[in-house]
Scaffold this motif. Structure first.
Motif, PDB file in Angstrom:
ATOM      1  N   ARG A   1     -17.162 -35.263  23.610  1.00  0.00           N
ATOM      2  CA  ARG A   1     -16.663 -33.944  23.969  1.00  0.00           C
ATOM      3  C   ARG A   1     -15.144 -33.977  23.946  1.00  0.00           C
ATOM      4  O   ARG A   1     -14.544 -34.881  24.517  1.00  0.00           O
ATOM      5  N   TRP A   2     -14.533 -33.022  23.258  1.00  0.00           N
ATOM      6  CA  TRP A   2     -13.085 -32.913  23.327  1.00  0.00           C
ATOM      7  C   TRP A   2     -12.721 -32.267  24.657  1.00  0.00           C
ATOM      8  O   TRP A   2     -13.379 -31.320  25.094  1.00  0.00           O
ATOM      9  N   PRO A   3     -11.696 -32.759  25.324  1.00  0.00           N
ATOM     10  CA  PRO A   3     -11.374 -32.239  26.654  1.00  0.00           C
ATOM     11  C   PRO A   3     -10.861 -30.797  26.611  1.00  0.00           C
ATOM     12  O   PRO A   3     -10.195 -30.373  25.666  1.00  0.00           O
ATOM     13  N   THR A   4     -11.185 -30.065  27.660  1.00  0.00           N
ATOM     14  CA  THR A   4     -10.686 -28.700  27.819  1.00  0.00           C
ATOM     15  C   THR A   4      -9.274 -28.773  28.368  1.00  0.00           C
ATOM     16  O   THR A   4      -9.018 -29.438  29.384  1.00  0.00           O
ATOM     17  N   ASP A   5      -8.331 -28.097  27.698  1.00  0.00           N
ATOM     18  CA  ASP A   5      -6.930 -28.205  28.097  1.00  0.00           C
ATOM     19  C   ASP A   5      -6.347 -26.834  28.429  1.00  0.00           C
ATOM     20  O   ASP A   5      -6.949 -25.794  28.172  1.00  0.00           O
ATOM     21  N   ARG A   6      -5.166 -26.837  29.001  1.00  0.00           N
ATOM     22  CA  ARG A   6      -4.546 -25.595  29.463  1.00  0.00           C
ATOM     23  C   ARG A   6      -4.199 -24.665  28.321  1.00  0.00           C
ATOM     24  O   ARG A   6      -4.255 -23.437  28.477  1.00  0.00           O
ATOM     25  N   TYR A   7      -3.847 -25.214  27.155  1.00  0.00           N
ATOM     26  CA  TYR A   7      -3.498 -24.359  26.028  1.00  0.00           C
ATOM     27  C   TYR A   7      -4.680 -23.456  25.648  1.00  0.00           C
ATOM     28  O   TYR A   7      -4.532 -22.247  25.480  1.00  0.00           O
ATOM     29  N   ALA A   8      -5.861 -24.047  25.498  1.00  0.00           N
ATOM     30  CA  ALA A   8      -7.046 -23.277  25.107  1.00  0.00           C
ATOM     31  C   ALA A   8      -7.446 -22.295  26.203  1.00  0.00           C
ATOM     32  O   ALA A   8      -7.795 -21.142  25.928  1.00  0.00           O
ATOM     33  N   VAL A   9      -7.401 -22.758  27.452  1.00  0.00           N
ATOM     34  CA  VAL A   9      -7.787 -21.898  28.574  1.00  0.00           C
ATOM     35  C   VAL A   9      -6.849 -20.698  28.677  1.00  0.00           C
ATOM     36  O   VAL A   9      -7.286 -19.553  28.874  1.00  0.00           O
ATOM     37  N   GLN A  10      -5.557 -20.935  28.527  1.00  0.00           N
ATOM     38  CA  GLN A  10      -4.584 -19.843  28.616  1.00  0.00           C
ATOM     39  C   GLN A  10      -4.714 -18.886  27.442  1.00  0.00           C
ATOM     40  O   GLN A  10      -4.537 -17.673  27.594  1.00  0.00           O
ATOM     41  N   HIS A  11      -5.029 -19.422  26.278  1.00  0.00           N
ATOM     42  CA  HIS A  11      -5.120 -18.555  25.100  1.00  0.00           C
ATOM     43  C   HIS A  11      -6.387 -17.716  25.106  1.00  0.00           C
ATOM     44  O   HIS A  11      -6.336 -16.493  24.913  1.00  0.00           O
ATOM     45  N   TYR A  12      -7.524 -18.355  25.285  1.00  0.00           N
ATOM     46  CA  TYR A  12      -8.800 -17.652  25.149  1.00  0.00           C
ATOM     47  C   TYR A  12      -9.197 -16.875  26.411  1.00  0.00           C
ATOM     48  O   TYR A  12     -10.029 -15.978  26.339  1.00  0.00           O
ATOM     49  N   ARG A  13      -8.616 -17.226  27.552  1.00  0.00           N
ATOM     50  CA  ARG A  13      -8.913 -16.519  28.806  1.00  0.00           C
ATOM     51  C   ARG A  13     -10.432 -16.388  29.002  1.00  0.00           C
ATOM     52  O   ARG A  13     -10.979 -15.285  29.105  1.00  0.00           O
ATOM     53  N   PHE A  14     -11.086 -17.523  29.043  1.00  0.00           N
ATOM     54  CA  PHE A  14     -12.538 -17.562  29.177  1.00  0.00           C
ATOM     55  C   PHE A  14     -12.990 -16.836  30.448  1.00  0.00           C
ATOM     56  O   PHE A  14     -12.345 -16.906  31.488  1.00  0.00           O
ATOM     57  N   ASP A  15     -14.119 -16.144  30.346  1.00  0.00           N
ATOM     58  CA  ASP A  15     -14.673 -15.453  31.511  1.00  0.00           C
ATOM     59  C   ASP A  15     -15.447 -16.403  32.413  1.00  0.00           C
ATOM     60  O   ASP A  15     -15.692 -16.091  33.575  1.00  0.00           O
ATOM     61  N   TYR A  16     -15.865 -17.551  31.888  1.00  0.00           N
ATOM     62  CA  TYR A  16     -16.545 -18.537  32.715  1.00  0.00           C
ATOM     63  C   TYR A  16     -15.524 -19.482  33.342  1.00  0.00           C
ATOM     64  O   TYR A  16     -14.330 -19.440  33.013  1.00  0.00           O
ATOM     65  N   ASP A  17     -15.959 -20.301  34.252  1.00  0.00           N
ATOM     66  CA  ASP A  17     -15.070 -21.220  34.958  1.00  0.00           C
ATOM     67  C   ASP A  17     -14.783 -22.440  34.093  1.00  0.00           C
ATOM     68  O   ASP A  17     -15.439 -23.482  34.218  1.00  0.00           O
ATOM     69  N   ALA A  18     -13.814 -22.295  33.203  1.00  0.00           N
ATOM     70  CA  ALA A  18     -13.455 -23.380  32.290  1.00  0.00           C
ATOM     71  C   ALA A  18     -12.466 -24.307  32.987  1.00  0.00           C
ATOM     72  O   ALA A  18     -11.275 -24.006  33.089  1.00  0.00           O
ATOM     73  N   LYS A  19     -12.950 -25.413  33.464  1.00  0.00           N
ATOM     74  CA  LYS A  19     -12.103 -26.346  34.198  1.00  0.00           C
ATOM     75  C   LYS A  19     -11.301 -27.203  33.228  1.00  0.00           C
ATOM     76  O   LYS A  19     -11.839 -27.776  32.282  1.00  0.00           O
TER      77      LYS A  19
END
Length: 265
Positions: free
Chosen positions: A226-244
């Motif tokens: 699994r590639w780690p979830t990072d702040r760049y992706a979270v900030q860009h995509y603004r996921f509606d689920y709890d993307a830690k």
């Protein structure tokens, strides 16, 4: 009922989950196509499975692959050995490279152009690393997603199973990919649902199981990595689920930035 699965690792979802979804006596042979191509699995293994298959689940391989091809019109291919009476179900190579800043894909680092272009513009390595640390690098997520989505739609257009809509529609609602070619449960749930419908095996019980599995587990196919979830992706995509955001994500992608810098003249 003999089922022959001839795909990359993604076909493992069928092997693992179909016996738990249908009340039938299934004999499943799963052969990873790339292992036949590179010689790790003998061609004869796939050929024998093809000859006896009642259902053939496959990802297309063109005639350039010779006898390993899934083309039914060419002579002496795996595709031509499958009986005309058998059910053929084609699926795409599921791929999306736009959900992470960059990552290693075999010998390549995908999306390294973002860093290389900064170097070409005159930025020093130390400046680029500082930009990364401060969250100021544009990873071109939108352009990359549009491109990878377009390619997938083109490749799946003539296939039986389709996944591009599933990925785009669920992108903000739940995890869709573990790595660039390892889909999450929501994608495999759709793949299996489509197959069951094509085979005429869809029942409410199977649908309920898939829904429950997907709700509690993002990796029902048990694929590795699994590639780690990072702040760049979270900030860009603004996921509606709890993307830690993974604690190790920052250093993971920073090390890849450094690797690109070391390889760039």
């Amino acid at each position: 009922m003999k089922i022959f699965i001839y795909t990359n690792c993604q076909g493992g979802a069928f092997e693992k989950l179909l016996p738990r979804l249908v009340d039938r006596d299934l004999s499943i042979t799963f052969v990873e196509n790339y292992k036949v191509i590179n010689g790790d699995v003998a061609l004869e293994v796939a050929q024998e499975a093809a000859k006896s298959a009642d259902i053939f689940i496959y990802q297309p391989l063109g005639v350039e692959h010779g006898p390993r091809s899934t083309e039914r019109g060419a002579e002496d291919t795996i595709g031509s050995l499958v009986s005309k009476r058998s059910l053929r179900v084609s699926m795409p190579y599921i791929y999306n490279d736009a959900l992470w800043p960059l990552f290693e894909d075999g010998p390549k680092i995908r999306n390294e152009d973002v860093i290389i272009d900064l170097v070409k513009l005159g930025a020093e390595p130390a400046d680029i690393l500082e930009m990364y640390d401060q969250g100021k690098i544009d990873w071109r997520f939108d352009a990359r997603f549009i491109n990878t989505d377009r390619i997938l739609r083109e490749k799946e257009a003539d296939l039986d199973i389709k996944v591009a809509d599933v990925i785009s529609q669920n992108l903000k609602l739940s995890p869709v990919m573990l790595t660039q070619n390892h889909p999450c449960s929501v994608v495999f749930s759709s793949v299996l649902t489509q197959f069951l419908s094509i085979a005429g095996w869809m029942k409410v019980s199977a649908s309920d199981r898939l829904e429950e599995w997907t709700r509690v587990d993002t990796n029902i196919a048990e694929l590795p990595g699994r590639w780690p979830t990072d702040r760049y992706a979270v900030q860009h995509y603004r996921f509606d689920y709890d993307a830690k955001i993974d604690e190790w994500a920052h250093e993971f992608y920073r090390s890849l930035v450094q690797k690109v810098l070391l390889l760039t003249p």
